[in-house]
Design a protein around this motif. Structure first.
Motif, PDB file in Angstrom:
ATOM      1  N   PRO A 130       3.965  60.480  13.074  1.00 41.75           N
ATOM      2  CA  PRO A 130       5.139  60.926  12.305  1.00 41.75           C
ATOM      3  C   PRO A 130       6.046  61.853  13.109  1.00 41.75           C
ATOM      4  O   PRO A 130       7.270  61.765  13.009  1.00 41.75           O
ATOM      5  CB  PRO A 130       4.514  61.637  11.108  1.00 41.75           C
ATOM      6  N   ARG A 131       5.457  62.732  13.893  1.00 45.33           N
ATOM      7  CA  ARG A 131       6.260  63.656  14.700  1.00 45.33           C
ATOM      8  C   ARG A 131       7.117  62.890  15.704  1.00 45.33           C
ATOM      9  O   ARG A 131       8.315  63.147  15.850  1.00 45.33           O
ATOM     10  CB  ARG A 131       5.333  64.635  15.420  1.00 45.33           C
ATOM     11  N   SER A 132       6.522  61.922  16.385  1.00 42.98           N
ATOM     12  CA  SER A 132       7.258  61.119  17.353  1.00 42.98           C
ATOM     13  C   SER A 132       8.381  60.335  16.672  1.00 42.98           C
ATOM     14  O   SER A 132       9.508  60.269  17.175  1.00 42.98           O
ATOM     15  CB  SER A 132       6.303  60.155  18.066  1.00 42.98           C
ATOM     16  N   LYS A 133       8.074  59.755  15.513  1.00 43.39           N
ATOM     17  CA  LYS A 133       9.098  59.009  14.771  1.00 43.39           C
ATOM     18  C   LYS A 133      10.225  59.929  14.318  1.00 43.39           C
ATOM     19  O   LYS A 133      11.395  59.534  14.317  1.00 43.39           O
ATOM     20  CB  LYS A 133       8.464  58.314  13.565  1.00 43.39           C
ATOM     21  N   GLY A 134       9.867  61.148  13.926  1.00 44.05           N
ATOM     22  CA  GLY A 134      10.888  62.092  13.495  1.00 44.05           C
ATOM     23  C   GLY A 134      11.816  62.494  14.622  1.00 44.05           C
ATOM     24  O   GLY A 134      13.037  62.584  14.451  1.00 44.05           O
ATOM     25  N   ILE A 135      11.249  62.739  15.807  1.00 45.49           N
ATOM     26  CA  ILE A 135      12.070  63.092  16.972  1.00 45.49           C
ATOM     27  C   ILE A 135      13.003  61.941  17.326  1.00 45.49           C
ATOM     28  O   ILE A 135      14.194  62.140  17.596  1.00 45.49           O
ATOM     29  CB  ILE A 135      11.172  63.458  18.165  1.00 45.49           C
ATOM     30  N   GLU A 136      12.481  60.729  17.298  1.00 46.12           N
ATOM     31  CA  GLU A 136      13.286  59.559  17.636  1.00 46.12           C
ATOM     32  C   GLU A 136      14.418  59.371  16.627  1.00 46.12           C
ATOM     33  O   GLU A 136      15.569  59.109  16.995  1.00 46.12           O
ATOM     34  CB  GLU A 136      12.401  58.316  17.686  1.00 46.12           C
ATOM     35  N   ALA A 140       6.097  64.531   6.971  1.00 49.54           N
ATOM     36  CA  ALA A 140       4.742  63.990   7.109  1.00 49.54           C
ATOM     37  C   ALA A 140       4.009  64.661   8.264  1.00 49.54           C
ATOM     38  O   ALA A 140       2.802  64.928   8.179  1.00 49.54           O
ATOM     39  CB  ALA A 140       4.805  62.478   7.314  1.00 49.54           C
ATOM     40  N   ALA A 141       4.726  64.930   9.357  1.00 49.28           N
ATOM     41  CA  ALA A 141       4.113  65.600  10.501  1.00 49.28           C
ATOM     42  C   ALA A 141       3.634  66.998  10.129  1.00 49.28           C
ATOM     43  O   ALA A 141       2.541  67.427  10.520  1.00 49.28           O
ATOM     44  CB  ALA A 141       5.102  65.665  11.661  1.00 49.28           C
ATOM     45  N   ILE A 142       4.435  67.722   9.354  1.00 47.32           N
ATOM     46  CA  ILE A 142       4.072  69.085   8.965  1.00 47.32           C
ATOM     47  C   ILE A 142       2.945  69.070   7.938  1.00 47.32           C
ATOM     48  O   ILE A 142       2.065  69.928   7.956  1.00 47.32           O
ATOM     49  CB  ILE A 142       5.316  69.822   8.435  1.00 47.32           C
ATOM     50  N   GLU A 143       2.953  68.095   7.049  1.00 47.54           N
ATOM     51  CA  GLU A 143       1.859  67.981   6.095  1.00 47.54           C
ATOM     52  C   GLU A 143       0.532  67.761   6.816  1.00 47.54           C
ATOM     53  O   GLU A 143      -0.509  68.285   6.405  1.00 47.54           O
ATOM     54  CB  GLU A 143       2.127  66.840   5.117  1.00 47.54           C
ATOM     55  N   ALA A 144       0.571  66.984   7.905  1.00 48.17           N
ATOM     56  CA  ALA A 144      -0.645  66.724   8.673  1.00 48.17           C
ATOM     57  C   ALA A 144      -1.015  67.897   9.572  1.00 48.17           C
ATOM     58  O   ALA A 144      -2.195  68.163   9.804  1.00 48.17           O
ATOM     59  CB  ALA A 144      -0.470  65.455   9.514  1.00 48.17           C
ATOM     60  N   THR A 180      13.866  63.415   8.439  1.00 48.08           N
ATOM     61  CA  THR A 180      13.321  64.333   7.442  1.00 48.08           C
ATOM     62  C   THR A 180      11.998  63.819   6.891  1.00 48.08           C
ATOM     63  O   THR A 180      11.011  64.557   6.793  1.00 48.08           O
ATOM     64  CB  THR A 180      14.324  64.536   6.292  1.00 48.08           C
ATOM     65  N   VAL A 181      11.946  62.541   6.541  1.00 44.91           N
ATOM     66  CA  VAL A 181      10.730  61.961   5.976  1.00 44.91           C
ATOM     67  C   VAL A 181       9.581  62.044   6.979  1.00 44.91           C
ATOM     68  O   VAL A 181       8.456  62.447   6.646  1.00 44.91           O
ATOM     69  CB  VAL A 181      10.978  60.500   5.553  1.00 44.91           C
ATOM     70  N   ALA A 182       9.860  61.666   8.230  1.00 46.99           N
ATOM     71  CA  ALA A 182       8.811  61.654   9.252  1.00 46.99           C
ATOM     72  C   ALA A 182       8.330  63.062   9.581  1.00 46.99           C
ATOM     73  O   ALA A 182       7.127  63.309   9.726  1.00 46.99           O
ATOM     74  CB  ALA A 182       9.313  60.952  10.509  1.00 46.99           C
ATOM     75  N   SER A 200      16.451  60.530  33.790  1.00 45.74           N
ATOM     76  CA  SER A 200      15.784  59.240  33.764  1.00 45.74           C
ATOM     77  C   SER A 200      14.483  59.302  32.976  1.00 45.74           C
ATOM     78  O   SER A 200      13.640  58.425  33.096  1.00 45.74           O
ATOM     79  CB  SER A 200      15.481  58.784  35.195  1.00 45.74           C
ATOM     80  N   CYS A 201      14.308  60.374  32.164  1.00 48.18           N
ATOM     81  CA  CYS A 201      13.050  60.552  31.448  1.00 48.18           C
ATOM     82  C   CYS A 201      12.852  59.448  30.422  1.00 48.18           C
ATOM     83  O   CYS A 201      13.811  58.845  29.946  1.00 48.18           O
ATOM     84  CB  CYS A 201      13.007  61.920  30.767  1.00 48.18           C
ATOM     85  N   THR A 202      11.611  59.199  30.085  1.00 46.36           N
ATOM     86  CA  THR A 202      11.266  58.211  29.067  1.00 46.36           C
ATOM     87  C   THR A 202      10.621  58.934  27.900  1.00 46.36           C
ATOM     88  O   THR A 202       9.565  59.540  28.060  1.00 46.36           O
ATOM     89  CB  THR A 202      10.284  57.163  29.633  1.00 46.36           C
ATOM     90  N   PRO A 203      11.255  58.930  26.739  1.00 48.48           N
ATOM     91  CA  PRO A 203      10.682  59.642  25.586  1.00 48.48           C
ATOM     92  C   PRO A 203       9.295  59.105  25.229  1.00 48.48           C
ATOM     93  O   PRO A 203       9.016  57.905  25.345  1.00 48.48           O
ATOM     94  CB  PRO A 203      11.683  59.348  24.464  1.00 48.48           C
ATOM     95  N   VAL A 204       8.442  60.011  24.811  1.00 45.21           N
ATOM     96  CA  VAL A 204       7.105  59.634  24.380  1.00 45.21           C
ATOM     97  C   VAL A 204       7.175  59.069  22.964  1.00 45.21           C
ATOM     98  O   VAL A 204       7.730  59.703  22.070  1.00 45.21           O
ATOM     99  CB  VAL A 204       6.156  60.845  24.415  1.00 45.21           C
ATOM    100  N   LYS A 205       6.646  57.877  22.766  1.00 43.02           N
ATOM    101  CA  LYS A 205       6.640  57.241  21.455  1.00 43.02           C
ATOM    102  C   LYS A 205       5.213  56.790  21.163  1.00 43.02           C
ATOM    103  O   LYS A 205       4.782  55.729  21.605  1.00 43.02           O
ATOM    104  CB  LYS A 205       7.594  56.049  21.408  1.00 43.02           C
TER     105      LYS A 205
END
Length: 689
Positions: free
Chosen positions: A60-66, A82-86, A77-79, A51-56
Motif C-alpha cells: 500500500p505504501r508503494s502504491k500510495g507513493i506512485e 492502508a499503509a498507516i493502518e498496517a 489517500t486510500v493506499a 535516472s533512478c527507478t522507483p521501487v514498486k
C-alpha cells in the motif's frame, strides 16, 4: 483535515505548509539526524538520481507513493491510509497522506470551480405512462432471454457486508465522506453538497439533490437536472451511463403527493427521454445492466416483491419474477445476477449468457497532467528515504530539488513541515508515537489465564462491604465536566479524537487511523487509548510502548446478527511500575458475545508480554482503580448482573465480589474506600481486610 490529524506535533511538522496550501518498505523508527550542512550541496546528489527507478513492491505504501507522483490524490489517500493502518509507526506515510488529502481536496475544488457556470441538461418527463418514442430496435433474440433461479438462502438481515465479501463484489452506492469523493467530481454543485456517489468503475455519478454530475478521470463532466413531472423534482435513487444512454431510477410525481417509481432512459448528449418503464418496477438500491438488458427490483412492506427483466433498447418488461422479500442490491458477477433482498439472498442465471454492458460514451477530458517530472519523481524518492532515516540534511536537499523541479507545493509543504518537526525534536523533543513499533499481542485465552505473576501476593484476605448508597449516577462521559490533566478524559466517537482545551498539544488525535478515545493520567505516565485497539504508554515525551490489542477485541464466537456491535474495545487502562492493566469492557450484551467480554488483562511494559487475564464480566466501560493489593473493578449492563470486584494485582483472580442494584460505570479508590458511580446510583464501599 483536522489540524491534529497530522499524528505527530502538527505545528512543529509545519502544517503551515502541509495543511494550508525511496524505499517503499516501512522503515524502522530512528531519532532525527543532525543537519550536516545548510548548503544545498545535496541538490547535486539529487540531480544525479535523474535516472533512478522507483521501487514498486506492491505494498500500500508503494502504491500510495506512485499515485501521489502521478497526481491521483484519492488513490494515494486510500493506499496511504492502508499503509498507516498496517504500520502506524510509519511517519513518512503520514507525511505523504497529508499531501495526498490536500491534493484530493484541491483537485475536487478545482473541478467545482469549473462547474460554477455550467448549465445542467434538463431531464424532463413529458408523459405519464410507459412510452418508447425515442427507443431503438432491440437486438435480435434479446426479447427471448429469461432469468432463472440458481439458489436462494435466508440471510441475517444485518450481514450485508459479509454477503458482499463472500461474493467478491461491492456496492456501487456510497454516502461519501470527504476522502471518498473522487477528484474528478465536485464536492458541491449549485450550492448542494454531494449526497451519494454511484461508482461503476469506468465512470462515477455524483448526486446533488435532483442534479447529477457524471464523469471519470478520463472524461469531461456532464451535469443533469431531473425534473420529475409537473409537481417538481426528486433525487434519483440510482443512475448509470450505458453507451449514449443515461439510466435513472427515480420517483415520479404526476399528481397529488403519491409518487410512483420508474426507470427512465435519457440521451446522455441531449437529455431527450428515450423511454420510460412500467410504473413501480424499481425501488431497489441498485439495478444491474448487461449489453441488452436492465434488471430492476421492486417491493417492501405490504407491496409485492418482484424482479423485472427490462429490454435496454425500449424499456419494455420482458419478465416479472416473484421473490420472497423486498429487493435491495442487484449486482452482476460474471454471468450471474446476485440479489440481496431483505432477508433472502438469491443467485440467478440468464437463459443466454449475458454480454457485458457497453462502456459509457462521455466526452473526453482535456487538461494538464498532474504527474511529477522524472527529476521531481526522483527527488520524491530521495525525500522519502531521508524522512525514513530522519536525516534532516538529506531531507532539506530533497526539498530543494522538489522546489527546483516545480513539484506540487502541497508535497513540498508536507516535507518542509517534516524538516521543522525533526529540527524541533532535536532542540526540544515532543511526544512522537512513531518512535516505536506497536507490539501486536497474540490472541488471548477467552477465559481466566495466569502466565506470570505481576507482583507480590496480597497479605490476608479482603471483602467488600456497602457503606451507603444514594440516588443519582450518570455515565462517566456525561460527568466529565472541565478538563483536568490529573483526571482521565473520555472522548466520544463523534468528537473524532478532538483534544479538550487545556490538554497537551502534542497528543496525537489519531494513531493508526484510529481516533483518540481516552486520555488517562496514571502516576508519572500518560496512557492514550486509540479506537478501542491501541494503548500507548507515555512517560514525559518518551513513548515506552504501544500495545496493539486487536486480537483481544474479537471473541471466537458471537451472535452473527450482532457482529457489528460484538466487539470488546479497550475501554480503560492504568499503569503501575512495570505493569499495564487494560480493560476490554466494550461490546454488546454478554449473551451476544457468548459471555466473552469484560476482561481485565495485565502486561509487562518492558517485556511487552501478557502476564495474566481475568475471568470475563469483571469490568465495563468506565474507569477502574488500583489499591495496594487489588484492582477495584465493576461490571453491569442492562439486565445483566451488576457487581463490584476486587481482582488480585498479582494474578488477576477475583478476591471479592459485591452485588449492586445498578450497573457500575466508574470505580474510584481512596485507600480502602471505594466510590462507585453506577447507572442511577452512587455507592460508598469499604474494603475490609
Amino acid at each position: 483535515m483536522r489540524t491534529s490529524a497530522c499524528v505527530f506535533v502538527v505545528f512543529a511538522l509545519g502544517c503551515a505548509g502541509a495543511c494550508s496550501g525511496g524505499p517503499a518498505s516501512t522503515p524502522k523508527p530512528t531519532a532525527p539526524t543532525a543537519v550536516a550542512s545548510a548548503s544545498p550541496s545535496g541538490v547535486v546528489a539529487a540531480e544525479q538520481t535523474a535516472s533512478c527507478t522507483p521501487v514498486k513492491d506492491g505494498s500500500p505504501r508503494s502504491k500510495g507513493i506512485e499515485a501521489l507522483a502521478e497526481g491521483r490524490g484519492k488513490a494515494a489517500t486510500v493506499a496511504l491510509r492502508a499503509a498507516i493502518e498496517a504500520h502506524p509507526e510509519d511517519l513518512t506515510a503520514q507525511v505523504l497522506l497529508i499531501a495526498a488529502r490536500k491534493k484530493q481536496e484541491k483537485l475536487s475544488l478545482d473541478v467545482e470551480a469549473g462547474l460554477r457556470t455550467a448549465v445542467p441538461i434538463p431531464l424532463q418527463i413529458t408523459k405519464s405512462s410507459t412510452f418508447v418514442d425515442n427507443a431503438v430496435e432491440p437486438r435480435p433474440g434479446a426479447d427471448a432471454v429469461r432469468l432463472k433461479t440458481i439458489s436462494e438462502s435466508k440471510n441475517l438481515i444485518v450481514d450485508v457486508d459479509d454477503w458482499l465479501k463472500k461474493n467478491g463484489v461491492s456496492s456501487p452506492t456510497l454516502r461519501p465522506g470527504p476522502e471518498d469523493i473522487p477528484e474528478h467530481l465536485p464536492r458541491t454543485f449549485q450550492g448542494v453538497a454531494i449526497q451519494q456517489i454511484h461508482d461503476h468503475g469506468d465512470h462515477q455519478i455524483g448526486v446533488f439533490g435532483a442534479a447529477l454530475v457524471v464523469g471519470s478521470p478520463d472524461s469531461a463532466l456532464v451535469a443533469f437536472t431531473l425534473m420529475n413531472g409537473p409537481t417538481g423534482s426528486a433525487p434519483p435513487d440510482f443512475a448509470q451511463v450505458v453507451g449514449s444512454t443515461l439510466l435513472v431510477a427515480t420517483r415520479t410525481y404526476q399528481s397529488g403527493s403519491q409518487p410512483y417509481t420508474t426507470l427512465l432512459a435519457f440521451d446522455v448528449n441531449t437529455g431527450a427521454l428515450k423511454w420510460a418503464s412500467d410504473r413501480d418496477v424499481s425501488n431497489a438500491r441498485t439495478f444491474a445492466v448487461t449489453r441488452d438488458h436492465v434488471v430492476v427490483g421492486f417491493g417492501g412492506s405490504a407491496m409485492p416483491d418482484n424482479l423485472f427483466l427490462i429490454d435496454l433498447a425500449n424499456g419494455k418488461t420482458l419478465q416479472k419474477l416473484p421473490i420472497k422479500s423486498g429487493p435491495d442490491l442487484l449486482l452482476l458477477k460474471d454471468d450471474r445476477l446476485l440479489v440481496r433482498s431483505y432477508d433472502v439472498d438469491y443467485a440467478f442465471g440468464f437463459s443466454t449468457p449475458p454480454a457485458p454492458r457497453v462502456a459509457p460514451a462521455l466526452p473526453s477530458r482535456k487538461g494538464a497532467s498532474h504527474a511529477l517530472s522524472a527529476p521531481a519523481r526522483c527527488a520524491l524518492d530521495a525525500a522519502v528515504a531521508a524522512s525514513d532515516a530522519r536525516d534532516v540534511g538529506k531531507l532539506q536537499d530533497a526539498v530543494h530539488m522538489l522546489t527546483r523541479e516545480k513539484a506540487d507545493p502541497l508535497l513540498v509543504g508536507a516535507f518542509e513541515g517534516t524538516v521543522k518537526f525533526f529540527e524541533q525534536q532535536q532542540q526540544k523533543p515532543a511526544l512522537d508515537l512513531t518512535m516505536v513499533s506497536p507490539t501486536r499481542v497474540d490472541e488471548p485465552a477467552w477465559e481466566y489465564r495466569l502466565t506470570e505473576s505481576a507482583g507480590p501476593a496480597p497479605t490476608g484476605t479482603a471483602k467488600l462491604v456497602k457503606a451507603s448508597s444514594q440516588q443519582g449516577g450518570n455515565p462517566w462521559i456525561v460527568r466529565r465536566g472541565k478538563y483536568d490533566p490529573q483526571k482521565p478524559w473520555p472522548i466520544a466517537p463523534f468528537e473524532k479524537g478532538k483534544l479538550p482545551p487545556g490538554a497537551r498539544v502534542d497528543i496525537p488525535s489519531q494513531y493508526g487511523m484510529n481516533d483518540l478515545r481516552v486520555i488517562i493520567p496514571s502516576g508519572d505516565r500518560l496512557l492514550l487509548v486509540y479506537g478501542g485497539r491501541y494503548v500507548a504508554v507515555i512517560k514525559g515525551t518518551e513513548t515506552e510502548a504501544v500495545f496493539d490489542l486487536e486480537t483481544f477485541r474479537h471473541p471466537p464466537k458471537v451472535n452473527p446478527q450482532w457482529k457489528e456491535f460484538a466487539v470488546g474495545d479497550v475501554t480503560y487502562a492504568l499503569a503501575e511500575g512495570d505493569t499495564l492493566y487494560v480493560a476490554n469492557g466494550g461490546g454488546s450484551y454478554a449473551r451476544e458475545m457468548m459471555g466473552k467480554k469484560g476482561f481485565v488483562s495485565a502486561f509487562s511494559i518492558s517485556k511487552k508480554k501478557l502476564l495474566w487475564r481475568s475471568q470475563p464480566l469483571v469490568h465495563g466501560t468506565g474507569p477502574f482503580s488500583i489499591t495496594s493489593d487489588y484492582l477495584a473493578t465493576g461490571y453491569g449492563f442492562t439486565d445483566e448482573a451488576d457487581n463490584v470486584f476486587l481482582l488480585r494485582k498479582d494474578t488477576g483472580a477475583v478476591a471479592a465480589k459485591l452485588p449492586l442494584e445498578s450497573a457500575p460505570d466508574e470505580v474510584s479508590a481512596t485507600g480502602d474506600r471505594l466510590r462507585v458511580f453506577a447507572y442511577d446510583r452512587t455507592y460508598d464501599i469499604e474494603v475490609r481486610r
